[in-house]
Design an enzyme around this catalytic site. Structure first.
Site, PDB file in Angstrom:
ATOM      1  N   HIS A  36      -1.005 -21.973   1.018  1.00 40.59           N
ATOM      2  CA  HIS A  36       0.465 -21.561   0.703  1.00 40.59           C
ATOM      3  C   HIS A  36       0.972 -22.400  -0.434  1.00 40.59           C
ATOM      4  CE1 HIS A  36       4.861 -21.844   0.985  1.00 40.59           C
ATOM      5  NE2 HIS A  36       4.618 -20.355   1.252  1.00 40.59           N
ATOM      6  N   CYS A  45      -4.202  -9.075  -7.997  1.00 42.40           N
ATOM      7  CA  CYS A  45      -3.142  -9.662  -8.045  1.00 42.40           C
ATOM      8  C   CYS A  45      -3.509 -11.096  -7.165  1.00 42.40           C
ATOM      9  CB  CYS A  45      -1.871  -9.360  -7.469  1.00 42.40           C
ATOM     10  SG  CYS A  45      -1.912  -8.730  -5.896  1.00 42.40           S
TER      11      CYS A  45
HETATM   12  C1  PEP Z   1      -3.893 -11.532  -1.772  1.00 45.47           C
HETATM   13  O1  PEP Z   1      -4.174 -11.360  -0.493  1.00 45.47           O
HETATM   14  O2  PEP Z   1      -4.865 -11.698  -2.658  1.00 45.47           O
HETATM   15  C2  PEP Z   1      -2.545 -11.308  -2.195  1.00 45.47           C
HETATM   16  C3  PEP Z   1      -2.281 -11.376  -3.621  1.00 45.47           C
HETATM   17  O3  PEP Z   1      -1.578 -11.616  -1.283  1.00 45.47           O
HETATM   18  P1  PEP Z   1      -1.160 -12.896  -0.585  1.00 45.47           P
HETATM   19  O4  PEP Z   1      -1.635 -14.125  -1.203  1.00 45.47           O
HETATM   20  O5  PEP Z   1       0.443 -12.926  -0.589  1.00 45.47           O
HETATM   21  O6  PEP Z   1      -1.713 -12.470   1.049  1.00 45.47           O
END
Ligand code: PEP
Ligand code: MG
Length: 874
Positions: free
Chosen positions: A455, A832
């Site tokens: 995070h 993403c």
């Molecule tokens: C992912 O899992 O790659 C994503 C972009 O979502 P998050 O990082 O918010 O889980």
């Protein structure tokens, strides 16, 4: 025919770097263009790979070929190993496909023994030189081949200099050096238990093996991981006739760059030493002279050297980094390579070379390492001050930049100290979404736990805030607001500095300077934009990040994580009220309080993006992440909701999951609480309608993205709620608005059933953070704890959360596209996950036909450049 493992310099060329390594290929090329290169041969990188395949042994076939090439080399040079008339002395140097300066080993003056020293001493009438060579050889061989350690020999030299009352090696006489050589041999025998080898061929095998071995030394392994160099490449070994820079005052050695590697300025830069060998220049034993000084000492040689520099730069069409030796007024070139340079210099050199008509725009785009751009986009430490500072520890360089400030241990403290005008570094065991406001307030973030997609790392990169994560050497005492590192205790208020590129932590203040985006930067970027096929979007949740990303060239938002919008104090209260509601009606009342905030946020995002696409992802994390953990916060929440502390604790307990990342999150939340998706749909559609009214020329097409889908019916359930709500909103507003509903592909099952999902979805966006987590089956927040062991054992070469695993996770991506596109010809596809800003992953995305990559704002220029390079690569 059996495989060829050895190549004379006359047999190779610059295009053969895969088998000859960079140094070998360039020695061959310099030979071809008629430059003065001491001749020799290269043992290929394939021989190195074979050495490792054969259990770290040079097999008899390769040994025989090396022998043949020594014969050839003896014929070419007219010298012979161990000969009493004309002995051959060689250097043995490593050279991988990609240059890895200083990472591997080198041995000079190989071929010497007592007899040979006497021969060359007599022949040259220069016994000082002969004994200097021998003592250097014993020293290097013992260090590199036998791993005795340099320091014992350095101590003996220091002792000798002390006895002679001098500081300079050059003041030692032939007799002194002879004495030293004998002391070195005695030292060798005492450490190894055997005499120092006298047979040049035995010496040569030892040296070749040592170079192969050095491919796997710890610093080479780290360098490779940082620079995306595969372990499988191996290193070549160059065996080259020695040219002697230590023959007296008409000899010397040095290194030079054709342009300034720090600024890019077009001027010869370099250093040299008279009466010295190569390692003296870099080792700092003596202070070298500036290259210009050569014009006074040896004007003819200097003229010749300048001409060679011009020839080489012209030939390679890039700034060259060269090593040379002057042996009794005769110049020899020992190496040339495209020089390493700072990001700033890289941009200037590329633009200058285009202006000088040396290269095309496309070549200019290809010659910049996208990862280098990072350093131009964040505040930087003052280079001099940084050099003088010693790190107290090291974590992962999770988000680049330089930060200096006072230590705080909680997000609240970070905020309040900032309000009081202080600069702070937030130090946490790990961060959670709750810390976001504190993270924003901090100059930098340091965590004990977590990897590159933890995070803290993701959020910091998104904000462009410097972050060093996963420094496990820290002994944390959060409760008492202190930690210990490198034996010292750091308390709240103490000053530390973080380098988010290297992961280094410093125990004092290091001044920073603001990063400047200079003219060449935008010039290169505009060329990159011309050639790339991939669009580049950004992951942004706030108008500030979105605006920054637009400035850096983002063409849309590929991921807006809506949960990050819930953490402001007045919002979190309503959100907690929603979570703690006993029934749908109460939940909807709480959601109605949140709706205007979300709508306002989305309006600002649409405004910031000026009509470019904005993809909004619905709530993703498990709900427990939003509930308080501290007693006093729990008590406060209970009071505000007119519940007992016990009630709230029961709710928290009921939301506890053993494996929350695989728990009640993503689209599963909508299955149990459809009212959340309804509220978020209303917010998106109302925002789009309002902004469209203000800007009728912008064609806003909201993209709503459903996270964590693994089954088409699950997606359809979510989509039906979105469509029903959106259509009602559009109808009520009496407008015409087209919108799209798509899904993230972040669960392997979604990839495996992408054909079914594509029939229902308008777009796919690969969430490769979760897709990597779920494909490998290890936690993105905890994998850092054991990945180090995986690198050491070569099971993995890099962090799959930072660099896409093309074989496994990539296969799932490719499969999704191959299944999805035929099922829905309008399907658009992006990525993403954090890999969207990693150059090698961007190249893969280009290859498999994605429409866009999306990354944190500060990585947008990197992705733009990487996308152009992917398109330009044949
Ligand atoms: C992912 O899992 O790659 C994503 C972009 O979502 P998050 O990082 O918010 O889980
Ligand atoms: Mg995800």
């Amino acid at each position: 025919m059996s495989k060829k493992y050895c190549y004379l310099f006359t047999e190779g060329n610059a295009k053969m770097r895969e088998i000859l390594g960079g140094k070998g290929a360039n020695l061959a090329e310099m030979t071809n263009i008629g430059l003065p290169v001491p001749q020799g041969f290269t043992i290929s990188t394939e021989a190195c790979t074979k050495y490792y395949d054969d259990g770290k042994k040079i097999n008899p076939e390769i040994q025989a070929e090396i022998m043949q090439y020594i014969d050839k080399m003896e014929k070419i040079t007219g010298k012979k190993f161990g000969d009493h008339n004309n002995p051959l002395l060689v250097s043995v140097r490593s050279g991988a496909r990609a240059s890895m300066p200083g990472m591997m080993d080198t041995i000079l003056n190989l071929g010497l023994n007592e007899d040979v020293v006497n021969v060359i001493a007599n022949k040259s009438n220069n016994p000082r030189w002969a004994w200097d060579c021998y003592r250097r050889f014993i020293q290097m061989y013992s260090d590199v081949v036998m791993e005795v350690g340099k320091k014992y020999f350095e101590q003996l030299i220091d002792k000798m200099k002390e006895e002679k009352g001098t500081h300079e090696d050059t003041d030692l006489t032939a007799d002194d050096l002879k004495k030293l050589a004998n002391q070195f041999k005695a030292e060798y025998k005492s450490k190894i238990g055997k005499d120092f080898p006298a047979d040049p061929k035995e010496q040569l095998y030892g040296a070749i093996e040592a170079v192969f071995r050095s491919w796997d030394n710890p610093r080479a392994n780290v360098y490779r991981r940082d620079n995306d160099i595969p372990y499988s490449w191996g290193t070549a070994v160059n065996v080259q006739m020695m040219a002697f820079g230590n023959m007296g005052e008409t000899s010397g050695t040095g290194v030079a760059f054709t342009r300034d590697p720090a600024t890019g300025e077009k001027k010869l830069m370099g250093e040299f030493l008279m009466n010295a060998q190569g390692e003296d220049v870099v080792a700092g034993v003596r202070t070298p002279m500036k290259i210009e000084k050569m014009a006074e000492i040896m004007p003819d040689v200097f003229e010749q050297f300048k001409a060679i520099c011009a020839t080489l730069e012209n030939h390679y069409r890039d700034m060259q980094d060269m090593e040379f030796t002057i042996e009794d007024k005769k110049l020899y070139m020992l190496q040339t390579r495209n020089g390493k340079r700072t990001a700033k210099a890289a941009l200037k050199i590329a633009c200058d070379l285009v202006d000088e008509g040396m290269i095309t725009e496309q070549q200019a785009v290809m010659m910049i390492d996208p990862r280098n751009l990072d350093t131009l986009l964040h505040p930087q430490f003052d280079a001099k001050a940084l050099k003088a500072a010693n790190p107290i520890g090291k974590g992962l360089g999770a988000s680049p930049g330089a930060a200096c400030g006072q230590i705080v241990f909680t997000a609240e403290d970070a905020e309040s100290w900032k309000k009081a005008g202080k600069k702070v570094i937030l130090v946490r065991l790990e961060t959670s979404p709750e810390d976001i406001t504190g993270m924003k307030a901090a100059q930098g973030i340091l965590t004990v736990r977590g990897g590159m997609t933890s995070h803290a790392a993701v959020v910091a990169r998104g904000m462009g805030t410097c972050c060093v994560s996963g420094c496990q050497e820290i002994k944390m005492d959060e409760e008492n607001k202190k930690f210990t590192l490198s034996g010292k205790t750091y308390k709240e208020g103490d000053i530390i500095s973080l380098d988010g590129s290297t992961g280094n932590i410093y125990g004092s203040a290091i001044p920073t300077v603001d990063a400047a985006i200079v003219g060449e930067f935008s010039r290169i970027m505009s060329w990159a934009d011309k050639y790339r096929k991939l669009k580049v979007r950004t992951n942004a949740d706030t108008p500030r990040d979105a605006k920054k990303a637009r400035e850096l060239g983002a063409e849309g938002i590929g991921l807006c994580r809506t949960e990050h919008m819930f953490f402001d104090p007045e919002r979190i209260a309503a959100f907690r009220e929603m979570i703690c509601s006993d029934n749908v009606a109460d939940r909807e009342i709480a959601l109605d309080k949140i709706l205007p905030y979300q709508q306002g946020d989305f309006e600002k995002l649409y405004e910031a993006l000026e009509g470019c696409p904005v993809c909004i992802r619905f709530l993703d994390p498990p709900l427990h992440e939003f509930l308080p953990t501290e007693e006093h916060d729990i008590a406060e929440l209970a009071k505000s909701l007119h519940k007992t502390v016990e009630d709230i604790k029961n709710i928290i307990a009921s939301l506890h999951e053993f494996n929350p990342m695989m728990g009640h999150r993503g689209c599963r939340l909508t299955v149990t609480y459809p009212e959340i998706a309804r509220m978020q749909t209303r917010a998106v559609i109302r925002a789009a309608i309002n902004v469209s009214k203000k800007h009728p020329d912008w064609k806003i097409v909201p993209e709503i993205m459903i996270p964590l889908v693994g089954e088409v019916k699950e997606f359809k359930f979510n989509k039906d709620i979105v469509v029903e709500t959106a259509d009602a909103e559009i109808k009520a507003a009496g407008v015409d608005l087209h919108y799209e509903v798509g899904t993230m592909i972040e669960i392997p099952r979604a990839a495996l059933t992408a054909d079914e999902i594509a029939k229902e979805a308008d777009f796919f966006c690969f969430g490769t953070n979760d897709l990597t987590q779920m494909t490998f089956g290890f936690s993105r927040d905890d994998a850092g704890k054991f990945l180090g062991a995986y690198y050491d054992t070569k099971i993995y070469e890099s962090d799959p959360f930072a660099r896409l695993d093309q074989k496994g996770v990539g296969k799932l991506m490719k499969m999704s596209i191959e299944l999805g596109k035929p099922a829905n010809e309008h399907l658009h596809v992006g990525i993403c996950g954090e890999h969207g800003g990693d150059p090698s992953s961007v190249e893969f995305c280009h290859k498999i036909g994605l429409d866009y990559v999306s990354c944190s704002p500060f990585r947008v220029p990197i992705a733009r450049l990487a996308a152009a390079q992917a398109a330009l690569k044949k």
